[in-house]
Write a protein that holds these residues in place. Structure first.
Motif: not given
Length: 130
Positions: A32-37, A107-118
């Motif tokens: 997993m390529d998680e934008q925050l984690a 088997v694979y997950l990537a997420n994309f979002h604006d990180s500012v709200p977090f």
């Protein structure tokens, strides 16, 4: 389970806070390529990280808007709403890309979002981040 069913369960379990059921949707060799984690490899690592749920949230919903599946790939456009322990509201659009094995496991997950709200969840000066 086919990939579309896996995606439907992914959001169902996440929105119900059923994190161990959610983890069951992933293959043992998941990546997993998680934008925050960050970068996560292996189901055991994912399970360990999800034992406490999403920590920092008192409310969390990730509602799919559009779902695409083609062969062993899928993509979902969704919208996250949440609330931190300090009552700060989070609203964010998200795009997730998935790949599945022959059993329909992720088997694979990537997420994309604006990180500012977090940001309130990761600010060391914010009690919700602790």
């Amino acid at each position: 389970m086919d990939p579309r069913e896996t995606l439907e369960k992914y959001y169902q379990y996440a929105n119900a806070g059923q994190w161990m059921d959610w983890c069951d949707l992933f293959a043992e060799n998941m990546v997993m390529d998680e934008q925050l984690a960050g970068h996560i490899e292996g189901l055991a690592t994912l399970r360990e990280g999800m034992k406490g749920g999403l920590g920092g949230y008192t409310e969390f919903q990730n509602k799919p808007k559009t779902m695409f599946v083609s062969g062993n790939e899928g993509a979902v456009v969704s919208h996250i709403t949440g609330k931190t322990h300090l009552g700060e509201e989070i609203q964010c659009g998200v795009m997730n890309y998935f790949r599945f094995d022959e059993e329909g496991k992720i088997v694979y997950l990537a997420n994309f979002h604006d990180s500012v709200p977090f940001k309130p969840l990761f600010d060391p000066n914010n009690k919700a981040a602790q």
